[in-house]
Enzyme design. Sequence first.
Site, PDB file in Angstrom:
ATOM      1  N   ASP A  24       0.786  -1.177  -0.089  1.00  0.00           N
ATOM      2  CA  ASP A  24       0.028   0.073  -0.031  1.00  0.00           C
ATOM      3  C   ASP A  24       0.685   1.122  -0.065  1.00  0.00           C
ATOM      4  O   ASP A  24       0.425   2.207   0.636  1.00  0.00           O
ATOM      5  CB  ASP A  24      -0.997  -0.032   1.171  1.00  0.00           C
ATOM      6  CG  ASP A  24      -2.097  -1.070   1.047  1.00  0.00           C
ATOM      7  OD1 ASP A  24      -1.896  -1.963   0.283  1.00  0.00           O
ATOM      8  OD2 ASP A  24      -2.687  -1.251   2.220  1.00  0.00           O
ATOM      9  N   LYS A 129      -6.710  -4.960  -3.011  1.00  0.00           N
ATOM     10  CA  LYS A 129      -7.354  -5.492  -1.831  1.00  0.00           C
ATOM     11  C   LYS A 129      -8.405  -4.559  -1.202  1.00  0.00           C
ATOM     12  O   LYS A 129      -8.104  -3.420  -1.053  1.00  0.00           O
ATOM     13  CB  LYS A 129      -6.295  -5.966  -0.733  1.00  0.00           C
ATOM     14  CG  LYS A 129      -5.462  -4.954  -0.343  1.00  0.00           C
ATOM     15  CD  LYS A 129      -4.248  -5.194   0.579  1.00  0.00           C
ATOM     16  CE  LYS A 129      -3.526  -4.448   1.426  1.00  0.00           C
ATOM     17  NZ  LYS A 129      -4.227  -3.540   2.281  1.00  0.00           N
ATOM     18  N   CYS A 162      -2.045  -2.577   7.760  1.00  0.00           N
ATOM     19  CA  CYS A 162      -2.204  -3.507   6.562  1.00  0.00           C
ATOM     20  C   CYS A 162      -0.635  -4.304   6.555  1.00  0.00           C
ATOM     21  O   CYS A 162      -0.849  -5.473   5.983  1.00  0.00           O
ATOM     22  CB  CYS A 162      -2.266  -2.607   5.341  1.00  0.00           C
ATOM     23  SG  CYS A 162      -3.936  -2.141   5.352  1.00  0.00           S
TER      24      CYS A 162
HETATM   25  C1  C5J Z   1      -3.049   0.469   5.607  1.00  0.00           C
HETATM   26  C2  C5J Z   1      -4.665   1.680   6.636  1.00  0.00           C
HETATM   27  N1  C5J Z   1      -2.399   0.360   4.402  1.00  0.00           N
HETATM   28  N2  C5J Z   1      -4.052   2.220   7.849  1.00  0.00           N
HETATM   29  N3  C5J Z   1      -4.336   0.869   5.682  1.00  0.00           N
HETATM   30  O1  C5J Z   1      -2.294   0.301   6.500  1.00  0.00           O
HETATM   31  O2  C5J Z   1      -5.948   2.045   6.767  1.00  0.00           O
END
Ligand code: C5J
Length: 221
Positions: A24, A129, A162
């Site tokens: 991400d 995702k 994540c």
């Molecule tokens: C991720 C989030 N990528 N913190 N998303 O950690 O909402």
Amino acid sequence: MLEIKALPFPFPLDPRSVALIVIDMQRDFTEPGGFGETLGNDVSRVSVIIPAVKRLLEAFRNAGLPVIHTQECHKPDLSDLPDAKRNRGNPTLRIGDHGPMGRILIAGEPGTAILPELAPIEGELVIEKPGKGAFYATRLGDILQERGIRQLVFAGVTTEVCVQTTMREANDRGYDCLLVEEATASYFPEFKQAALEMIRAQGGIVGWTAHLTDVLEGINA
Ligand code: C5J
């Protein structure tokens, strides 16, 4: 078998079955105006890792090892966004709302894109995702099996959300998981530290952690 200096003990690297998974590294989490900032976070706390993630990416590419990128995002009709996720908390903009970088966390919008300096190159897999974990509601597990990947080196954001969720999913599925300390970040430095310690505690209950220089050395060996 090669070894990477790691905690709680050296990581047994098998170059035939390892892949880098970059979680991400999207504009929505790292730039002002995105999802991370709508939740009240200081995004500069996570954008600092971009050079470290780039070094790791380049090392895997130069070694001819596979790279996988993930993107947290939802369909434009929001059919894969549970109410519980959309309505939780009190953000200034919710997932699907129009923000300065397009609709927040919606596939194909400018803010949802992976940062240009870390963008996937031809042949690299991108997993879209809808959840925090990359195995939930995606083909990641099948794809790893098809490609004979058994070890995952992790980078990306955020460490305790994540990244850690995906590591735990992978660990339960039998993958060896190694998190690179300088290539992951949280909006809360104390949460990053706690996640690193949780992962490697109790003999590596979720996996290993290692420093970037040691991973680079191991990969180039
Ligand atoms: C991720 C989030 N990528 N913190 N998303 O950690 O909402």
